[in-house]
Design an enzyme around this catalytic site. Structure first.
Site, PDB file in Angstrom:
ATOM      1  N   CYS A 133       0.796  -1.228   0.000  1.00 40.36           N
ATOM      2  CA  CYS A 133       0.000   0.000   0.000  1.00 40.36           C
ATOM      3  C   CYS A 133       0.828   1.277   0.000  1.00 40.36           C
ATOM      4  O   CYS A 133       0.263   2.368  -0.101  1.00 40.36           O
ATOM      5  CB  CYS A 133      -0.937   0.002   1.210  1.00 40.36           C
ATOM      6  N   CYS A 454       0.416   2.409   6.628  1.00 44.42           N
ATOM      7  CA  CYS A 454       0.840   1.033   6.880  1.00 44.42           C
ATOM      8  C   CYS A 454       0.841   0.287   5.556  1.00 44.42           C
ATOM      9  O   CYS A 454       0.298   0.765   4.563  1.00 44.42           O
ATOM     10  CB  CYS A 454      -0.112   0.357   7.867  1.00 44.42           C
TER      11      CYS A 454
END
Length: 474
Positions: A133, A454
């Site tokens: 991500c 994250c």
């Protein structure tokens, strides 16, 4: 105050002082005294690297209007939109770096394929990075490194994700048989191999958003993390409602200027907004059943980010090069760091580890940050990270600090919504975070913005942007 500003200007005109100092003094003359007291950061690269501008396609829920495209179509569109918005000659771009997570086999180096499809010269090198991500963040910071070392002057960094059509593989047994059949030297050998097929050979391998190291899906990890930090279902639903409400307001107010409308081939439609933003009610959210840990989990479809298709791109270069080309940059890219921790119990705690690390590295405190743009994988993940930062026990025992970091000012936190509402095409989100930070700094009269996210594998990123004196909101 007039005398103070006059003295400030005289000092700033001393030739030996930094050019940035002179610009900041001029900025102070046109703003309030409070603006003059805002903290600025020194350049660490010798290049004063700037984010000139950035764009993204509308972020759409998967299996909607982009479903007939290919990943590089979205990446191509983001490149074309960036060229149109910045009006830069594509021949001036030295290098292109793109992020992607779930790769289309036919276009595994999506940066190169998108560049060729967008009309870039075949002499313009491009490569693709993947860091889950935070792939677009990695693309940006890779570009920063290339500029800082003097390797290149002008970089395009971006990312693309296309969840409407992900690669589905044959089982390993079937793949092995097919490869052997392809090498068979006679029809008899091929028929013999085909006769060995068993029904279980035909079961496909479906991709899953799960950790290879633990086998656990991210949703299950989020549920465990929320439970560990005692994040209630209501807290998560309230946060999700906040995200969608703020995103809707930003959309209606015309603040999401990084989004460029896209005329989608095959559906004869121009898409001009993100289609996953939905303002619900607390009562409607409370009715949804757990999506992962059933029946007692707290993570639902509404308080999680959804499968999204989209692409983004941004233009970065040295401040001197931007001045030479007549650009008015959005922001300085001042600092960044990456973190990594246990992918089982701490999978989604990247912001809790990254925020204190980047603050210390940059010599900043919580109250120095004017805008926070933090990736929202799950509402439970966001709430858990906030609780971790505000926990003496966690910060001492896990991060190794003397005490808690504290609670960021939530009135400055994701004020235009986030991944829960706007959407999260895995590898494209990093550029969106950067552009929302830069544009919010202008609209909210801020100076410093912090980005954190994250990523799968128990990793994370934190970045600091500083508003450029020439920045505007569009």
């Amino acid at each position: 105050m007039a005398a103070y500003l006059s003295n400030f200007t005289k000092i700033a005109r001393v030739p030996a002082l930094n050019t940035n100092f002179n610009r900041y003094a001029a900025q102070c003359l046109s703003t309030s005294s409070a603006a003059c007291q805002k903290k600025t950061l020194p350049d660490k690269t010798g290049k004063n690297i700037v984010l000139v501008d950035g764009v993204r396609t509308p972020f759409l829920q998967s299996f909607t209007d982009y479903s007939k495209l290919m990943p590089h179509d979205l990446a191509r569109q983001s490149l074309i939109s960036l060229l149109r918005k910045t009006k830069i000659d594509k021949e001036l771009i030295d290098y292109i770096v793109y992020g992607t997570v779930i790769q289309e086999v036919k276009t595994s180096n999506i940066g190169r394929e998108a560049a060729l499809a967008a009309g870039f010269s075949n002499k313009t090198p491009a490569h693709t990075v993947t860091m889950a991500c935070i792939s677009a963040n990695q693309a940006i910071t890779t570009g920063v490194g290339l500029i800082a070392t003097g390797t290149y002057d002008i970089i395009v960094a971006g990312g693309a994700e296309f969840m409407s059509d992900v690669p589905i593989r044959h089982s390993r047994k079937m793949r092995s048989l097919m490869l052997r059949a392809n090498k068979a030297k006679s029809v008899v050998q091929r028929l013999s191999l085909l006769a060995s097929i068993r029904p279980n050979f035909l079961i496909p391998e479906l991709p899953a958003v799960a950790e290879f190291s633990s086998g656990e899906t991210m949703g299950h990890s989020a549920d465990r993390l929320a439970a560990a930090f005692k994040v209630s279902r209501q807290e998560q639903d309230d946060y999700a409602l906040r995200s969608h409400t703020l995103a809707y307001q930003a959309q209606q107010n015309g603040y999401l200027t990084d989004l460029v409308p896209f005329k989608v081939s095959g559906v004869d439609k121009t898409v001009d907004k993100d289609n996953g933003i939905r303002v619900s009610t607390k009562e409607q959210l409370a009715k949804l059943k757990p999506a992962f840990v059933k029946p007692y989990g707290t993570i639902t479809a509404a308080n999680s980010s959804y499968l999204t298709d989209g692409a983004s791109a941004c233009l970065i270069m040295s401040e001197a090069k931007a001045k030479e080309l007549g650009f008015k940059p959005k922001a300085y890219i001042r600092d960044f760091t990456y973190v990594s921790q246990d992918p089982f119990d701490e999978l989604l705690l990247g912001p809790a580890y990254g925020i204190p690390k980047i603050l210390k590295k940059a010599g900043l405190k919580l109250n120095d940050i004017d805008t926070w743009e933090i990736h929202e994988a799950f509402a439970g993940q966001i709430c858990a990270n906030l609780k971790a930062l505000d926990s003496d026990w966690f910060c001492k025992n896990y991060i190794g600090l003397d005490g808690k970091v504290g609670q960021p000012d939530l009135s400055k936190w994701n004020n235009w919504g986030g991944s829960l509402s706007i959407g999260h095409p895995f590898a494209a989100t990093g550029v969106r975070l950067a552009m929302h930070t830069a544009n919010r700094l202008v609209r909210e009269n801020g100076q410093l913005g912090l980005i954190a996210a994250c990523a799968a594998g128990g990793q994370g990123v934190a970045m600091i942007l500083e508003r450029h004196p020439d920045a505007n909101a569009n």
